[in-house]
Motif scaffolding. Sequence first.
Motif, PDB file in Angstrom:
ATOM      1  N   VAL A   1      12.767  10.977  -0.725  1.00 59.74           N
ATOM      2  CA  VAL A   1      12.755  10.512  -2.163  1.00 59.74           C
ATOM      3  C   VAL A   1      12.512   9.322  -1.684  1.00 59.74           C
ATOM      4  O   VAL A   1      12.930   8.235  -1.079  1.00 59.74           O
ATOM      5  N   GLN A   2      11.467   8.883  -2.492  1.00 58.59           N
ATOM      6  CA  GLN A   2      10.454   8.041  -2.300  1.00 58.59           C
ATOM      7  C   GLN A   2      10.596   6.884  -3.392  1.00 58.59           C
ATOM      8  O   GLN A   2      11.425   6.804  -4.125  1.00 58.59           O
ATOM      9  N   PRO A   3      10.463   5.474  -2.646  1.00 57.88           N
ATOM     10  CA  PRO A   3      11.281   4.628  -3.566  1.00 57.88           C
ATOM     11  C   PRO A   3      10.752   4.078  -4.503  1.00 57.88           C
ATOM     12  O   PRO A   3      11.618   4.324  -6.020  1.00 57.88           O
TER      13      PRO A   3
ATOM     14  N   LYS B   1      -1.720   5.618  12.193  1.00 57.78           N
ATOM     15  CA  LYS B   1      -1.781   4.401  13.009  1.00 57.78           C
ATOM     16  C   LYS B   1      -0.589   3.655  11.382  1.00 57.78           C
ATOM     17  O   LYS B   1      -0.780   2.498  11.371  1.00 57.78           O
ATOM     18  N   VAL B   2      -0.219   4.240  10.754  1.00 55.10           N
ATOM     19  CA  VAL B   2       1.085   3.447   9.485  1.00 55.10           C
ATOM     20  C   VAL B   2       1.682   4.319   9.849  1.00 55.10           C
ATOM     21  O   VAL B   2       1.862   5.811   9.772  1.00 55.10           O
ATOM     22  N   LEU B   3       3.210   3.754   8.647  1.00 54.62           N
ATOM     23  CA  LEU B   3       4.512   4.734   9.052  1.00 54.62           C
ATOM     24  C   LEU B   3       4.486   5.241   7.083  1.00 54.62           C
ATOM     25  O   LEU B   3       4.553   3.491   5.967  1.00 54.62           O
ATOM     26  N   SER B   4       4.586   5.767   6.769  1.00 53.75           N
ATOM     27  CA  SER B   4       4.795   6.603   5.539  1.00 53.75           C
ATOM     28  C   SER B   4       6.178   6.118   5.174  1.00 53.75           C
ATOM     29  O   SER B   4       7.226   6.316   6.350  1.00 53.75           O
ATOM     30  N   PHE B   5       6.820   6.373   4.217  1.00 57.83           N
ATOM     31  CA  PHE B   5       7.673   6.397   3.409  1.00 57.83           C
ATOM     32  C   PHE B   5       9.227   7.466   4.823  1.00 57.83           C
ATOM     33  O   PHE B   5      10.115   6.647   5.472  1.00 57.83           O
ATOM     34  N   ASP B   6       8.155   8.773   4.278  1.00 59.91           N
ATOM     35  CA  ASP B   6       8.985   9.886   5.282  1.00 59.91           C
ATOM     36  C   ASP B   6       9.692   9.485   6.823  1.00 59.91           C
ATOM     37  O   ASP B   6      10.290   9.578   7.546  1.00 59.91           O
TER      38      ASP B   6
ATOM     39  N   THR C   1       0.798  -0.885   0.206  1.00 64.49           N
ATOM     40  CA  THR C   1      -0.250   0.109   0.032  1.00 64.49           C
ATOM     41  C   THR C   1       0.676   1.079  -0.152  1.00 64.49           C
ATOM     42  O   THR C   1       0.334   2.583   0.170  1.00 64.49           O
ATOM     43  N   GLY C   2       2.559   0.747   0.097  1.00 58.51           N
ATOM     44  CA  GLY C   2       2.559   2.120   0.291  1.00 58.51           C
ATOM     45  C   GLY C   2       3.276   2.950   2.090  1.00 58.51           C
ATOM     46  O   GLY C   2       3.312   3.635   2.255  1.00 58.51           O
ATOM     47  N   LYS C   3       2.172   2.040   2.787  1.00 59.95           N
ATOM     48  CA  LYS C   3       2.905   2.403   4.011  1.00 59.95           C
ATOM     49  C   LYS C   3       2.475   1.286   4.609  1.00 59.95           C
ATOM     50  O   LYS C   3       2.264  -0.215   4.555  1.00 59.95           O
ATOM     51  N   ILE C   4       3.341   1.543   6.256  1.00 61.58           N
ATOM     52  CA  ILE C   4       3.438   0.119   6.832  1.00 61.58           C
ATOM     53  C   ILE C   4       2.964   0.224   8.474  1.00 61.58           C
ATOM     54  O   ILE C   4       2.536   1.150   8.930  1.00 61.58           O
ATOM     55  N   THR C   5       2.007  -0.818   9.020  1.00 63.26           N
ATOM     56  CA  THR C   5       1.315  -1.408   9.597  1.00 63.26           C
ATOM     57  C   THR C   5       2.069  -1.756  10.567  1.00 63.26           C
ATOM     58  O   THR C   5       3.447  -1.942  10.670  1.00 63.26           O
ATOM     59  N   GLN C   6       1.663  -1.490  11.960  1.00 60.02           N
ATOM     60  CA  GLN C   6       2.438  -2.433  12.620  1.00 60.02           C
ATOM     61  C   GLN C   6       2.203  -3.540  13.291  1.00 60.02           C
ATOM     62  O   GLN C   6       3.424  -4.157  13.386  1.00 60.02           O
ATOM     63  N   ASP C   7       0.687  -4.389  12.322  1.00 58.95           N
ATOM     64  CA  ASP C   7       1.050  -5.645  12.491  1.00 58.95           C
ATOM     65  C   ASP C   7       2.411  -6.599  11.374  1.00 58.95           C
ATOM     66  O   ASP C   7       2.718  -7.447  11.606  1.00 58.95           O
TER      67      ASP C   7
END
Length: 280
Positions: A275-277, A181-186, A130-136
């Motif tokens: 700079v995004q992936p 509740k998610v981490l974006s790339f930055d 999704t371009g985001k990281i969840t805790q799970d």
Amino acid sequence: GNKAGRKAGAQKCIDAKDLGSKRMLSELSHRTSFTTKEVADLLKVFKSLAAQTPRQPNVILQSQFKSALEEAGIKAENNVYLKRLFTAFDRNETGTIDFREYVLGMSAASRGTAREKISLSFEVYDVDNTGKITQDEMVKILLAVADHEQKVQGTGGNVDKEVITKFVAQVFKKYDMRQNKVLSFDEYVRAVMNHPDLVDFKSDLTLLESKTSKETASEKKGIGEGDFGIKITDPRAPAETTPTASSISYEDWVGIGLKNGFLRIVGRGPKYAVVQPSER
């Protein structure tokens, strides 16, 4: 999202006539940390595995990926970790890996620049693309890698899920700046700056300030063994003589980011953007 960006910048699959050409070997050597000879050696490994599937002779399938890693000296014993790494290598999102993807992925995984390692690790954590990281998702990958390392080392025992879950909760508490509740790339980049072990998919004990661990944080290696020039100190040492990595200033963070290519200047002020992936 990240997935769309990867598709937009994806290379077409390699034609058989281009595979192993001097031009290709030279191009891949230029784009990676490998010499032309090392790229040629990787080509031999790739061809021997790809030949096992005559219907698709120019690609590696997911079932062959573990062998492709092991031939190049990278062990992967956990299926969750393997699948995520395969997805990160598969930039074209075709469900197979061509030679260009194999070399670029191996470079980032084994001896990449700080920027390459951050981008690759972000894609591994981003389980649902999704371009985001969840805790799970972060817990799942950290558990998978911890399990993988125990199998490789033959130490046995159970991975402490509670410790990993607590660590991830602390990471999100500190770096989920938007509180969604998610981490974006930055946000992930900021977390990695202070906790380089995340790039190697390890829980950083400095955040938990564990005083029972036999392994002190000062014995750990950061990204690329010093690409950031950040030293993580033993949390038990006197604070006044050994500042921890988490005390890095914003100015230092910006300077390191610009130097390593994952921050860029946009507009006056100056303002900075991560700079995004997909911009690699």
